[in-house]
Enzyme design. Sequence first.
Site, PDB file in Angstrom:
ATOM      1  N   LYS A  41       8.295  60.891  23.908  1.00  0.00           N
ATOM      2  CA  LYS A  41       8.422  61.795  22.637  1.00  0.00           C
ATOM      3  C   LYS A  41       9.875  61.475  21.967  1.00  0.00           C
ATOM      4  O   LYS A  41      10.696  60.640  22.549  1.00  0.00           O
ATOM      5  CB  LYS A  41       8.400  63.142  22.882  1.00  0.00           C
ATOM      6  N   ARG A 139       8.610  79.398  27.644  1.00  0.00           N
ATOM      7  CA  ARG A 139       8.318  78.562  26.591  1.00  0.00           C
ATOM      8  C   ARG A 139       6.966  78.698  26.158  1.00  0.00           C
ATOM      9  O   ARG A 139       6.369  79.586  25.970  1.00  0.00           O
ATOM     10  CB  ARG A 139       9.077  77.206  26.631  1.00  0.00           C
ATOM     11  N   HIS A 168       5.553  73.416  33.273  1.00  0.00           N
ATOM     12  CA  HIS A 168       6.871  72.476  33.037  1.00  0.00           C
ATOM     13  C   HIS A 168       7.956  73.324  33.855  1.00  0.00           C
ATOM     14  O   HIS A 168       8.069  74.701  33.941  1.00  0.00           O
ATOM     15  CB  HIS A 168       7.205  72.649  31.772  1.00  0.00           C
ATOM     16  N   ARG A 224       5.418  63.440  34.994  1.00  0.00           N
ATOM     17  CA  ARG A 224       5.830  63.207  33.478  1.00  0.00           C
ATOM     18  C   ARG A 224       7.341  63.092  33.383  1.00  0.00           C
ATOM     19  O   ARG A 224       8.118  63.518  32.830  1.00  0.00           O
ATOM     20  CB  ARG A 224       5.455  64.369  32.749  1.00  0.00           C
ATOM     21  N   TYR A 268      40.261  60.882   7.597  1.00  0.00           N
ATOM     22  CA  TYR A 268      40.317  62.046   6.984  1.00  0.00           C
ATOM     23  C   TYR A 268      41.263  63.068   8.006  1.00  0.00           C
ATOM     24  O   TYR A 268      41.263  63.059   8.927  1.00  0.00           O
ATOM     25  CB  TYR A 268      38.600  62.687   6.969  1.00  0.00           C
ATOM     26  N   CYS A 315      34.034  58.935  10.765  1.00  0.00           N
ATOM     27  CA  CYS A 315      33.565  59.025   9.521  1.00  0.00           C
ATOM     28  C   CYS A 315      31.951  58.992   9.520  1.00  0.00           C
ATOM     29  O   CYS A 315      31.540  58.558  10.526  1.00  0.00           O
ATOM     30  CB  CYS A 315      34.052  58.160   8.547  1.00  0.00           C
ATOM     31  N   MET A 316      31.354  59.280   8.161  1.00  0.00           N
ATOM     32  CA  MET A 316      30.033  59.113   8.161  1.00  0.00           C
ATOM     33  C   MET A 316      29.446  57.681   8.683  1.00  0.00           C
ATOM     34  O   MET A 316      28.419  57.295   9.459  1.00  0.00           O
ATOM     35  CB  MET A 316      29.481  59.320   6.960  1.00  0.00           C
ATOM     36  N   ASP A 317      30.352  56.592   8.078  1.00  0.00           N
ATOM     37  CA  ASP A 317      29.966  55.208   8.580  1.00  0.00           C
ATOM     38  C   ASP A 317      30.915  54.452   9.018  1.00  0.00           C
ATOM     39  O   ASP A 317      30.576  53.190   9.420  1.00  0.00           O
ATOM     40  CB  ASP A 317      29.620  54.720   6.916  1.00  0.00           C
TER      41      ASP A 317
HETATM   42  C1  PLP Z   1       6.795  69.011  29.072  1.00  0.00           C
HETATM   43  C2  PLP Z   1       7.654  68.056  29.541  1.00  0.00           C
HETATM   44  N1  PLP Z   1       7.468  67.295  30.465  1.00  0.00           N
HETATM   45  C3  PLP Z   1       8.276  66.225  30.816  1.00  0.00           C
HETATM   46  C4  PLP Z   1       9.351  66.166  30.091  1.00  0.00           C
HETATM   47  C5  PLP Z   1      10.363  64.929  30.620  1.00  0.00           C
HETATM   48  O1  PLP Z   1      11.740  65.602  31.239  1.00  0.00           O
HETATM   49  P1  PLP Z   1      12.796  64.590  31.568  1.00  0.00           P
HETATM   50  O2  PLP Z   1      13.083  63.587  30.434  1.00  0.00           O
HETATM   51  O3  PLP Z   1      13.613  65.376  32.191  1.00  0.00           O
HETATM   52  O4  PLP Z   1      11.970  63.730  32.641  1.00  0.00           O
HETATM   53  C6  PLP Z   1       9.574  66.857  29.037  1.00  0.00           C
HETATM   54  C7  PLP Z   1      10.786  66.706  28.340  1.00  0.00           C
HETATM   55  O5  PLP Z   1      11.514  67.502  27.788  1.00  0.00           O
HETATM   56  C8  PLP Z   1       8.977  67.691  28.642  1.00  0.00           C
HETATM   57  O6  PLP Z   1       9.193  68.596  27.698  1.00  0.00           O
END
Ligand code: PLP
Length: 381
Positions: A41, A139, A168, A224, A268, A315-317
């Site tokens: 993600k 959550r 989670h 995960r 700045y 700065c920005m850039d």
């Molecule tokens: C539902 C879920 N699983 C797994 C992960 C992976 O976590 P990590 O990057 O700590 O391994 C995340 C990350 O935020 C998550 O939201």
Amino acid sequence: MTVISTVVPTYATISLAALAHNVSCITEYLPPSCKILAVVKANAYGHGAITVAHALAKQGVERFAVASLAEGIELRQAGLNAPILILGALFEEQIPDLVAHRLTPVVSDVRILPALTKAVCAHQAPYQIHLKIETGMGRLGLSTEELPALLDSQILRSPLQIEGIMTHLADADGEDGTFTERQLGVFHAMLEQICLRGLTVPLVHAANSAAIVRFPTTHFSLVRPGIMLYGYHSLPSSVPAPALRPVLSLQTRIAKLRTIPQGGTVSYNRTFVAKRLTKIAVLPIGYADGYNRLLSNRGTVLIQGKRAPIVGLVCMDMTMVDVTDLASVQIDEAVTLIGQQGAESIGADEVAGLLGTIPYEVLCGISSRVPRLYESAAHGG
Ligand SMILES: Cc1ncc(COP(=O)(O)O)c(C=O)c1O
């Protein structure tokens, strides 16, 4: 693999060899029956989801997880054929796109089930879903009251099929494992509810990176990992750290050199005042590239394998550094903001420490203006 050929002074290098190394490192913690569901993600934590996912798939990773429907569609359209799980919240009007792209929803709220059932009713084959159980993260997820009620109801109808059940963990990287054990207890009780009803759910998963290292009891059929793939961890110092390799380096070049007199100021609001005759290097990277403004007068960069302090406001850039103590610095010279130069290195975790945040945010924060250049695993990068 995507290789950007445009000549740019500021870029991030992504080492696919380091990524492969980290996968092997994760695998060492797991029994053979437990597989990796790679968390890609947020553009693979800033590393570029499309290339990273394809590289992982080549290495044998069979499943992927993203946060949003749009992230899942991007990967599907880029030709990733593997199962892609959407971890984040889904809304009813997103269901047709979800189904059209064969993406697997994590159901955290029963309210999307009627729309989902309707969208897949013409399917002959079962449409796989995962159920998320809320065990203490506070959550998303079905409560411990909702799950048994759902299992007993008629809402979950064919062709929907529960392929996975997950939770989670809120504190897998905390000093004290008590809360994680408590969450796992609740999760086991919910798995028992499934068993009691004679249901078989092939995929069970709970572990993020920290849990992979610390809690072998979380090694169900899948784990995960996110941050570990990218070479970092958030484990407390009491836990032996895995031998990971950071995947991303952030590089730029010196665009301009100037000497300012004692009392001269930089950037700045003139927050840096030279205490001596000072040589300043101007770098073409700023907060619009994701190089945080809170690094002003605090961070360092690497030039000639040595540290040069940031002076004045980022700065920005552009960002300015003091190179007075470095020998014969040249325009065009390579600058490493995150990564290794000679014997010195600056990790995303060090930068995060200066910012009072975590390496996740530093990596995800590198903006789309910064091209990602991929070093293939074959080059050993
Ligand atoms: C539902 C879920 N699983 C797994 C992960 C992976 O976590 P990590 O990057 O700590 O391994 C995340 C990350 O935020 C998550 O939201």
